[in-house]
Design a protein around this motif. Structure first.
Motif, mmCIF file in Angstrom:
data_model
loop_
_atom_site.group_PDB
_atom_site.id
_atom_site.type_symbol
_atom_site.label_atom_id
_atom_site.label_comp_id
_atom_site.label_asym_id
_atom_site.label_seq_id
_atom_site.Cartn_x
_atom_site.Cartn_y
_atom_site.Cartn_z
ATOM 1 N N SER A 332 -5.457 3.824 -3.077
ATOM 2 C CA SER A 332 -4.694 2.981 -2.348
ATOM 3 C C SER A 332 -3.134 3.655 -2.011
ATOM 4 O O SER A 332 -3.029 4.770 -2.611
ATOM 5 C CB SER A 332 -4.266 1.749 -3.162
ATOM 6 O OG SER A 332 -4.068 2.240 -4.393
ATOM 7 N N SER A 335 2.888 0.809 1.257
ATOM 8 C CA SER A 335 3.664 0.585 2.546
ATOM 9 C C SER A 335 4.555 -0.406 2.195
ATOM 10 O O SER A 335 4.798 -1.005 1.159
ATOM 11 C CB SER A 335 2.918 0.044 3.570
ATOM 12 O OG SER A 335 2.535 -1.413 3.487
ATOM 13 N N ILE A 340 -1.717 -1.019 -0.434
ATOM 14 C CA ILE A 340 -2.904 -1.256 0.385
ATOM 15 C C ILE A 340 -4.057 -0.519 0.077
ATOM 16 O O ILE A 340 -3.946 0.807 -0.051
ATOM 17 C CB ILE A 340 -2.154 -1.060 1.985
ATOM 18 C CG1 ILE A 340 -1.150 -1.906 2.265
ATOM 19 C CG2 ILE A 340 -3.464 -1.135 2.983
ATOM 20 C CD1 ILE A 340 -0.704 -1.797 3.747
ATOM 21 N N LYS A 341 -5.181 -1.246 -0.055
ATOM 22 C CA LYS A 341 -6.484 -0.410 -0.322
ATOM 23 C C LYS A 341 -7.246 -0.043 0.968
ATOM 24 O O LYS A 341 -7.893 0.728 1.061
ATOM 25 C CB LYS A 341 -7.236 -0.995 -1.242
ATOM 26 C CG LYS A 341 -7.250 -0.762 -2.863
ATOM 27 C CD LYS A 341 -8.102 -1.239 -3.751
ATOM 28 C CE LYS A 341 -9.371 -0.098 -4.247
ATOM 29 N NZ LYS A 341 -8.640 0.897 -4.940
ATOM 30 N N GLU A 343 -7.312 -0.893 5.575
ATOM 31 C CA GLU A 343 -6.757 -1.218 6.726
ATOM 32 C C GLU A 343 -8.103 -1.827 8.006
ATOM 33 O O GLU A 343 -9.151 -1.384 7.351
ATOM 34 C CB GLU A 343 -6.050 -0.456 7.596
ATOM 35 C CG GLU A 343 -5.007 0.423 6.498
ATOM 36 C CD GLU A 343 -4.662 1.591 7.457
ATOM 37 O OE1 GLU A 343 -3.705 1.794 8.049
ATOM 38 O OE2 GLU A 343 -5.458 2.804 6.941
#
Ligand SMILES: C[S@@+](CC[C@H](N)C(=O)[O-])C[C@H]1O[C@@H](n2cnc3c(N)ncnc32)[C@H](O)[C@@H]1O
Length: 368
Positions: A332, A335, A340-341, A343
């Motif tokens: 991950s 940001s 975040i894992k 998008e």
């Protein structure tokens, strides 16, 4: 590549050893030269030879100093918990390949209900690193489940090395010997075949009747265009690793590309680096694996491969999940929005999940 200042060679001689100075042109910095010299010495200590140890260290340092990759000099590369033998003429396994192989193994281990058997096909297998690591992981996550793995490569050197790697990892106790599980439980085969040969699919269907139940088709094919190979590939790779493993041929010995050229009907343009993906998608369209993983050489190629999916010639339908995996698909990243894992991006009107961190490394399709 910038030239190294003479002062760095003097520092290597003074602070480490004259042999570290000899390694510098390949290693480029003192720390790497010191590490590689240590690994070479350890390797010489750990392996038997009639040649005196001091002379062997010099011989290996001299080879490495000429830019021969360390893996060819030492003869091995770690890959997960395995030790993969490396020989000139066969591509050295890369850490990014290891990362997605482990991620694939982890996905397969999460399937519910657990599968009653597992069947895996690795096209362009090289050293056999991918099926060997999958085998090790799946034996741990699916004890007692029948597992069938088939690695295919056009190169006889690769197939010999893949078989040697199986035996080597059995001898190191990283993999069980064939006798310890009944032959019907685990089956690992390596075959020398051209994936563009029209007889490939009939051969696979014949040799593996359960291929209709293929769980995973995985491939790290040659994917560098001739121009990129000349202008952007590292010199050590260009000079020492096999071009056959890296650059698709200008025209292939069968499959869609040849039909396009011979028939003269289809004028569809394919990037010269993408020839193998057209064929891989044809094979997937016929064998209908539950999952497909194709390594790619960056974001742009990943997007082109996803667009190929939509192409009429590929005919690959039914993959509800289309993902781009970066170099470390399980990572991950941070940001301003938090950790975040994954998008999401849209490619050719299709929503595509992007996983992990690093450069675009693989296209993953799943109907599971
Ligand atoms: C990028 S290497 C991948 C090796 C290995 N799977 C890995 O990840 O380290 C590509 C491999 O494709 C093989 N290859 C090239 N053309 C082929 C063909 N037409 N059919 C089958 N294998 C091919 C090469 O011999 C090489 O071993």
């Amino acid at each position: 590549m910038p030239r190294l200042p003479p002062s760095l060679f003097w520092r290597a001689r003074r602070e480490i050893s004259p042999m570290a100075a000899q390694l510098l042109p390949a290693c480029r910095d003192l720390q790497s030269a010191a590490n590689e010299l240590r690994w070479i010495r350890e390797h010489v200590q750990d392996t038997k030879s009639p040649i005196p140890a001091g002379l062997r260290v010099w011989q290996l340092v001299e080879k490495r100093g000429r830019g021969i990759p360390l893996q060819y000099v030492l003869g091995t590369q770690p890959f997960g918990d395995l030790e993969i033998k490396c020989r000139p003429g066969v591509l050295i396994p890369r850490p990014e390949t290891e990362a997605y192989t482990l991620h694939l193994a982890s996905l397969l281990s999460q399937d519910q209900p657990p599968p009653s058997s597992l069947s895996i096909l690795d096209l362009c297998t090289g050293t056999g690193c991918i099926p060997l690591l999958l085998l090790q992981s799946l034996l741990a996550s699916h004890p007692g489940t029948p597992i069938s793995l088939h690695g295919i490569d056009i190169s006889p050197h690769a197939i010999n090395l893949a078989r040697a790697n199986h035996a080597h990892n059995i001898s190191l106790h990283h993999l069980p010997p064939p006798s310890s599980s009944s032959p019907s439980t685990t089956r690992l085969t390596f075959s020398q075949l051209d994936i563009f040969s029209p007889s490939l699919i009939p051969h696979l269907l014949q040799s593996q009747p359960q291929i209709g139940e293929l769980d995973l088709l995985v491939s790290n094919p040659p994917y560098i265009s001739p121009t990129e190979f000349i202008h952007s590939t590292a010199r050590a790779v260009r000079n020492h690793e096999p071009r056959l493993a890296l650059v698709p041929p200008p025209s292939t010995g069968g499959g869609s590309q040849q039909q396009q050229q011979q028939g003269g009907i289809t004028t569809e343009f394919h990037h010269p680096a993408d020839i193998f993906y057209t064929r891989l998608l044809e094979i997937a369209a016929t064998l209908k694996p539950k999952r497909v993983l194709m390594e790619v050489g960056g974001w742009e190629q990943a997007v082109r491969v996803i667009r190929l999916l939509e192409g009429s010639s590929s005919g690959v339908k039914g993959y509800g999940t289309v993902e781009i995996w970066r170099d470390e698909p399980a990572a991950s990243f941070s940001s301003s929005l938090g950790t975040i894992k994954e998008e999401k991006v849209v490619v050719g009107g299709r929503e595509v999940v992007v996983r992990g961190e690093g450069r675009g490394r693989a296209v993953y399709l799943s109907r599971v």
